[in-house]
Scaffold this active site. Structure first.
Site, PDB file in Angstrom:
ATOM      1  CE1 TYR A  40      -3.967   1.811  -0.227  1.00  0.00           C
ATOM      2  CE2 TYR A  40      -3.485   2.670   1.954  1.00  0.00           C
ATOM      3  CZ  TYR A  40      -4.249   2.675   0.794  1.00  0.00           C
ATOM      4  OH  TYR A  40      -5.285   3.557   0.671  1.00  0.00           O
ATOM      5  CE  LYS A  95     -20.719 -19.844 -15.531  1.00  0.00           C
ATOM      6  NZ  LYS A  95     -21.642 -20.604 -16.342  1.00  0.00           N
TER       7      LYS A  95
END
Length: 782
Positions: A40, A95
């Site tokens: 970060y 899925k």
């Protein structure tokens, strides 16, 4: 199993532990302050600026290139209809699971609360920077056509509505092969289609691309045939309207002399008589789920010259979308395709069709319990567990993207690309699914010796639901019944035997006599032999030994030696085996690892270690995997002259003398077994350079057991075991405190083991509804 029970278990599956089925996992180290500073602020600013200067670098520095959005508004969820976005989320997560396990593609599922197609398009368009591709899912027709078309115009990443194109691609591959077998040409066959939804439209357009003539289609929806002049036919379907002179045709009349029937509608709308009226060598794809337009058994009985496919896994030729979308997106992502075009879909069709004609690997035969699967009427579409799909379909799609000019990152070394694809999941990493599938093909009778335990009862119920076996529960009937009732477990069709009960006095007596015959000169007297049959482990082993059962699972509540001893005394070892051994299978990212001996032999001699190695190699071959064995030590090829190193070295010499063809080398340190660079630089003579090591033999029990536990707990590998090697009939021993998942995995191994060791196919003899009554009668007669 009751419907309510099934519902409860489905809810538990999705809710247990961390709710849902997917999570986000960091791919970089994030433990230290330095790591976090790089991940970060301030370190993240560097790739941000690189991407700002060159937007294509987003693929280099972020997950975009392997990230697909599975996006839906929940308006047409398969079998459930318009249930809305929140209710569709479990399907979209599912899925995502399929994308990951079949093609190593990461997924964010996004459920959008918007039914206006124009607004839906704008929302998805705004998400383009996030994803490498978008899979549209469960959006109702006709909006789904508009949404896909508009997004393909507006976005520069691959878009596919799988409900349309998935079925089209898989069925087209099957149709090509069926036509070849039936000696028919696609441009000459007459095709009747029942169902005129999104999938049907996509199927017909793709069949036309393959050469089918537009004039040879007759299409029916729930109101009848589509014909010119019918006022309620939507614009997108008008292309498939026949001349008005056919408006009186119903499905019965249309099927007369038809060559092909494609069903994408509802169950049981086609009769045997209708199939009989079709042309010579007909093709029927009845793809409604769960009930096909005509039952498979009814159709094949009506016509011996028929080739048939369904959407179901329990019949040959399953048209399953999982054969397509993971690999199509894999190929598209890997060349950074800007779209999924007709050329790429056609490449997938042809790759699937061609793969079906190639010799099937042994691991696929194993998975489907077949000796030899080969191209023919019962095999026109690849099997879903075929490990070649990833390295066959994805490269074909990638090549088509390049040739059609939509690839931004062309591949130059195709062999290296295929190698990379196989490494993504491990070519043999489907082993656990293969074992489960094989078990289902020929279920066996499984004795559970610790049935007074809630975990065992839950596994027994799972065994019945999954269709992998027929449980026999040993223990106190009242206790087991109460435990099941308190935990809503259905014990229907599960016999409960209490070896101490008077009901089984005669059976105990017979078992005792047999046991006494075996052990009368080995320290057991007649009184002890009869008394021992009141013990669940001895009684259970005798059920297996006498053929009343096929395999046994025990050890959840007893020590390892207590459970193994009855098996050795009642069943004994295979011919020529002096020492049994214990093996674990660890299911790792690189593929399955077989570890032995991890549970039995404390300090084996060189001869015993050689026998353990040969037993392990034999078991690995049973899974149709070529064993590549590293015999481990702290020494490398003679670098130490210690007794332990010399023992391993001598054991390897014995192994090679008995089986010179076996890939087996050592003694070698664990790191060298997997680091080929060090191995090649320092020991280029070793056999371990030939393929990836998949079998580890440890010099003693302490090393094997410690290594196994560390790999499982710290390495996070899923495991199956311990598997006992060398017993004449399958008895497998659980670790104390085994989880439900690991117990079920052991049942699968036991059933497959029983299949391999049985001389006759008991699945044909066992009738789930009445085999227990026959057993009771046999026991009574005894």
């Amino acid at each position: 199993m009751s419907k309510e029970l099934s519902k409860q278990q489905a809810l538990e599956y999705h809710a247990q532990g961390r709710p849902g089925k997917i999570e986000v996992v960091p791919t970089k180290e994030s433990k230290t302050q330095r790591d976090l500073s790089l991940a970060y602020s301030p370190g993240v600013a560097v790739p941000c600026l690189e991407i700002a200067a060159n937007p294509e670098d987003v693929y280099k520095y972020t997950a975009k290139g392997n990230l697909v959005g599975v996006i839906s508004n929940g308006t047409a969820v398969l079998g459930l209809g318009n249930i809305g976005p929140e209710a569709s989320k479990p399907v979209m997560e599912g899925k995502g699971v399929l994308f990951k396990i079949f093609a190593d593609i990461d997924v964010f599922d996004i459920e959008i609360n918007e039914t206006d197609p124009k607004k839906f398009v704008q929302i998805v368009k705004a998400l383009e920077p996030t994803f490498g591709g978008i899979n549209l899912e469960d959006i109702k027709a006709p909006e789904c056509f508009y949404i896909e078309q508009e997004l393909k115009k507006l976005l520069k990443i691959p878009i596919m509505h799988d409900d349309q194109h998935g079925t089209a691609i898989i069925s087209a591959a099957g149709l090509l092969n069926a036509l070849e077998l039936q000696k028919k040409k696609i441009d000459q066959v007459r095709i009747v289609v029942n169902g005129a939804g999104a999938a049907a439209m996509a199927c017909m357009k793709l069949y036309e691309s393959l050469g089918a003539k537009h004039s040879n289609f007759m299409v029916f929806d729930r109101k009848g045939i589509l014909y010119k002049g019918r006022t309620d036919v939507e614009e997108l379907k008008q292309d498939f309207c026949v001349d008005e002179k056919y408006k009186e045709y119903d499905l019965v009349k249309a099927l007369q002399d038809a060559d092909v029937f494609i069903g994408l509608s509802v169950g049981n709308v086609v009769s045997a008589e209708m199939v009989k009226s079709m042309a010579k060598n007909p093709i029927v794809f009845a793809l409604a789920n769960p009930d096909p337009e005509i039952a498979y058994d009814v159709a094949v009985k009506a016509r011996k010259d028929l080739i048939m496919a369904t959407g179901r896994s329990d019949y040959p030729n399953q048209v399953n979308n999982v054969l397509g979308f993971p690999y199509i997106f894999r190929g598209a992502l890997d060349v950074r395709a800007t779209t999924i075009n007709e050329a790429m879909k056609m490449a997938a069709v042809k790759a699937l069709a061609a793969l079906t004609r190639e010799p099937v690997p042994d691991i696929v035969n194993l998975a489907y319990n077949a000796k030899t699967i080969s191209f023919g009427p019962d095999y026109i579409i690849p099997k879903a567990l075929d490990p070649r799909l990833l390295s066959t379909v994805a490269p074909a799609v990638a090549k088509a993207a390049m040739e059609s000019g939509v690839a931004k990152y062309p591949i130059t070394d195709w062999e290296a690309y295929k190698l990379e694809l196989n490494k993504r999941l491990g070519l043999d990493n489907q082993l656990s699914r293969v074992i489960g599938n094989k078990a289902r093909k020929d279920p066996k009778r499984v004795v559970f010796a610790d049935a007074e335990n809630i975990k065992i009862l839950k596994v027994a119920q799972l065994v019945v639901e999954e269709g992998v076996g027929y449980p026999i529960l040993l223990g106190d009937v009242k206790r087991i019944t109460k435990l099941a009732k308190d935990n809503c477990i259905d014990l229907e069709d599960m016999p409960i035997l209490d070896p101490k009960a008077d009901e089984y006095h005669d059976l105990r007596k017979q078992f005792g006599e047999l046991f006494y015959t075996k052990r009368q000169r080995k320290g057991i007297n007649k009184h002890e032999a009869h008394k021992m049959m009141r013990d669940r482990n001895y009684f259970g082993c005798m059920l297996v030994e006498t053929g009343h059962a096929d395999c046994m699972i025990s050890g959840l509540t007893r020590s390892y030696p207590e459970t193994i001893r009855p098996a050795l005394q009642t069943i004994g070892t295979e011919e020529g085996v002096k020492k049994i051994a214990g093996m674990y299978i660890l299911l790792t990212k690189r593929g399955p690892l077989f570890l032995a001996d991890t549970t039995i032999n404390f300090n084996p001699t060189a001869e015993e270690l050689a026998e353990i190695t040969l037993l392990t190699a034999k078991e690995v071959k049973q899974f149709n995997i070529v064993p590549r064995i590293a015999m481990l030590s702290y020494s490398n090829f003679g670098s130490s002259n210690s007794d332990e190193a010399n023992l391993v070295r001598k054991a390897r010499e014995i192994v090679k003398a008995k089986d010179p063809t076996l890939v087996c080398d050592g003694e070698v340190q664990g790191i060298l077994a997997f680091n080929k660079e060090i191995l090649k630089d320092n020991y280029p003579f070793t056999e371990l350079l030939d393929g990836e090591v998949n079998t580890l033999i440890f010099p003693n029990l302490a090393a094997g057991n410690i290594a196994y536990n560390l790999l499982q707990e710290v390495g996070g590998a899923d495991s199956i075991g311990p598997i006992l090697l060398g017993l004449k009939k399958p008895v497998h021993v659980l670790q104390l405190g085994s989880s439900i998942r690991s117990i079920f995995n052991m049942v699968l191994i036991a059933v497959v083991d029983a299949q391999m060791k049985s001389e006759t196919n008991t699945a044909d003899e066992v009738d789930k509804s009445n085999w227990w009554k026959r057993f009771k009668k046999t026991a009574h007669d005894l």
